[in-house]
Enzyme design. Sequence first.
Site, short mmCIF file in Angstrom:
data_model
loop_
_atom_site.label_atom_id
_atom_site.label_comp_id
_atom_site.label_asym_id
_atom_site.label_seq_id
_atom_site.Cartn_x
_atom_site.Cartn_y
_atom_site.Cartn_z
N CYS A 170 -1.11 -17.45 -14.67
CA CYS A 170 -1.08 -15.99 -14.55
C CYS A 170 -0.81 -15.66 -13.08
O CYS A 170 -0.39 -16.52 -12.31
CB CYS A 170 -2.38 -15.36 -15.05
SG CYS A 170 -3.82 -15.73 -14.03
N CYS A 229 -34.52 6.17 -14.29
CA CYS A 229 -33.50 5.57 -13.42
C CYS A 229 -34.17 4.81 -12.28
O CYS A 229 -35.13 5.30 -11.68
CB CYS A 229 -32.57 6.66 -12.87
SG CYS A 229 -31.34 6.02 -11.71
N ASP A 272 -12.43 0.82 -4.45
CA ASP A 272 -11.79 0.29 -5.65
C ASP A 272 -12.57 -0.92 -6.16
O ASP A 272 -11.99 -1.87 -6.65
CB ASP A 272 -10.34 -0.11 -5.32
CG ASP A 272 -9.52 -0.41 -6.57
OD1 ASP A 272 -9.88 0.10 -7.63
OD2 ASP A 272 -8.54 -1.16 -6.46
N ASN A 273 -13.90 -0.87 -6.01
CA ASN A 273 -14.68 -2.00 -6.49
C ASN A 273 -16.09 -1.57 -6.88
O ASN A 273 -16.63 -0.59 -6.37
CB ASN A 273 -14.73 -3.12 -5.45
CG ASN A 273 -15.51 -2.73 -4.22
OD1 ASN A 273 -16.73 -2.90 -4.18
ND2 ASN A 273 -14.83 -2.21 -3.21
N CYS A 295 -33.00 7.11 -8.81
CA CYS A 295 -33.11 8.55 -8.58
C CYS A 295 -34.24 9.22 -9.37
O CYS A 295 -34.37 10.45 -9.34
CB CYS A 295 -31.78 9.26 -8.87
SG CYS A 295 -31.38 9.45 -10.61
N CYS A 327 -6.71 -1.73 -9.31
CA CYS A 327 -5.29 -1.39 -9.31
C CYS A 327 -4.43 -2.56 -8.87
O CYS A 327 -3.24 -2.62 -9.19
CB CYS A 327 -5.03 -0.15 -8.46
SG CYS A 327 -5.29 -0.39 -6.69
N ASN A 344 0.82 -1.22 0.00
CA ASN A 344 0.00 0.00 0.00
C ASN A 344 0.84 1.27 0.00
O ASN A 344 0.39 2.33 -0.43
CB ASN A 344 -0.89 0.06 1.24
CG ASN A 344 -1.80 -1.13 1.42
OD1 ASN A 344 -2.06 -1.55 2.54
ND2 ASN A 344 -2.30 -1.71 0.33
N LEU A 345 2.06 1.19 0.50
CA LEU A 345 2.78 2.39 0.92
C LEU A 345 3.23 3.29 -0.22
O LEU A 345 3.48 4.47 0.00
CB LEU A 345 3.98 2.00 1.79
CG LEU A 345 3.64 1.20 3.06
CD1 LEU A 345 4.90 0.86 3.83
CD2 LEU A 345 2.66 1.96 3.94
N HIS A 346 3.31 2.78 -1.43
CA HIS A 346 3.79 3.64 -2.52
C HIS A 346 2.76 4.67 -2.94
O HIS A 346 3.09 5.65 -3.61
CB HIS A 346 4.20 2.78 -3.74
CG HIS A 346 3.10 2.49 -4.70
ND1 HIS A 346 2.13 1.55 -4.46
CD2 HIS A 346 2.79 3.04 -5.91
CE1 HIS A 346 1.29 1.51 -5.48
NE2 HIS A 346 1.66 2.40 -6.37
N ARG A 347 1.50 4.48 -2.54
CA ARG A 347 0.46 5.42 -2.96
C ARG A 347 -0.44 5.87 -1.80
O ARG A 347 -1.13 6.88 -1.92
CB ARG A 347 -0.40 4.80 -4.07
CG ARG A 347 -1.24 3.62 -3.60
CD ARG A 347 -1.82 2.82 -4.75
NE ARG A 347 -2.69 1.74 -4.27
CZ ARG A 347 -2.25 0.59 -3.79
NH1 ARG A 347 -0.96 0.35 -3.69
NH2 ARG A 347 -3.10 -0.35 -3.40
#
EC number: 2.7.7.80
Length: 452
Positions: free
Chosen positions: A409, A304, A187-188, A307, A246, A127-130
């Site tokens: 992979c 919609c 992130d999902n 909304c 990511c 996590n630490l790089h960002r």
Amino acid sequence: MIAATADSFEIEKAKLCRKIAELQAALNAKDQKLRELQLAADNLLAEGEVQLAPRDHYTELSNDDIARYSRQLILTDFGVSGQMKLKNSAVLIVGLGGLGCPAAQYLASAGCGNLGLVDYDEVEPSNLHRQTLHTVSRCGISKAESARIALLELNPHCRIICYSNLLNSFNAMQIIPAYDVILDCSDNVATRYLLNDACSILQKPLVSGSALKMDGQLTVYCYGENGPCYRCIYPVPPPPEAVTNCGDGGVLGAVTGTIGALQAMEAIKVIVGLGEVLAGRMLIFDGSSCQFRNIKIRGKRPNCHVCSSQPLITGLIDYELFCGMNANDKDNALQLLEPEQRINVLDYHKLATEKKSHLLLDVRPPAEFEICQLPDAVNVPLAQILDDSYVQRFAQQLESKEYPIFVVCRRGNDSQIAVQHMKTRFPDHSIRDLEDGMHAWTKLVDQNFPIY
């Protein structure tokens, strides 16, 4: 005698297949029950902490406030009234990762009086790089708590409440009402729909950001009379295999920092009434060329489901079921292949150790293949599998239906996509993927093998 043995074998095989099917059905039922119990448990755990206690209402700035925020106080369009609005505001940040860290940092520094921090995850080295609020010394603790520690060092006057549990359909409707603006820094996909529906129902502005590789996007949903919600733009979630986060696609830390800082700015604009809020428009950032584009997006959709004037959705639903993927940024394991089309890493390791003839295709991008690779693996990026350009390259191996081909992979998702595609062209060939990919190799075969 041989025929009798063969018949017995088939009978025993059929019994085992039935037993496996029964066990799988029972496992699925237990898994669903476990999910229901976990949601209920999360709800009970959260009940005592989700409610934001009545806020102090401030009517003036202290001398410390004036000294601390002087550079924004002298802005003509901001001034004392803007600072007072910030001081009396409450912002909820969902996700204390690459987007949430810079957003929280700038909101706390600017003098937002109340911050809610939602993140179920713990800090880890990757996590630490960002995620710039976290540190090496805080690896292993809750991200929400780690962020709180850092933010209070920046501004001890900011009131911060941590929610270190997964946001779900139960607790979201208890947490969100207490806040003025919501930041989607998740992130999902499942959490995006959850936050959108909750904010639309509760009429809360939703500042939504995303970042992947060297690109970022930003907009504000559920704002103003004609501002669209997320469902207006994306009524139907994408298939799980089409989603890249990511963790799979990578991201440059400076990109998440850029978008997260802009999320904080949009939240401040909403609270203060400053400038033109990014509603009905989307900001697209291309880090590779350092270009920003501002495009108009469609307005509120008349039909919609959430909304419109006559919504079909008036309460929160099961978003993991709706999206077909987990409401977190952890590995979303795809299930595209039948069990016989897969091989576990231990069985493959035995086969490779015995030097049995086979072909191992690694379908990761070249940049990832350069990081690490299994012995004798040949790099064939997934794109070359999908466009069939690999066929000529491996014509000799593909001539024999008996020559086994294995595909690997990083996590066992892209390899399934590759096998699925290859089997459409070579249905009678022995083509299998390595289940759970290189992560399983590190866990079960070689703990010294790099994991990323």
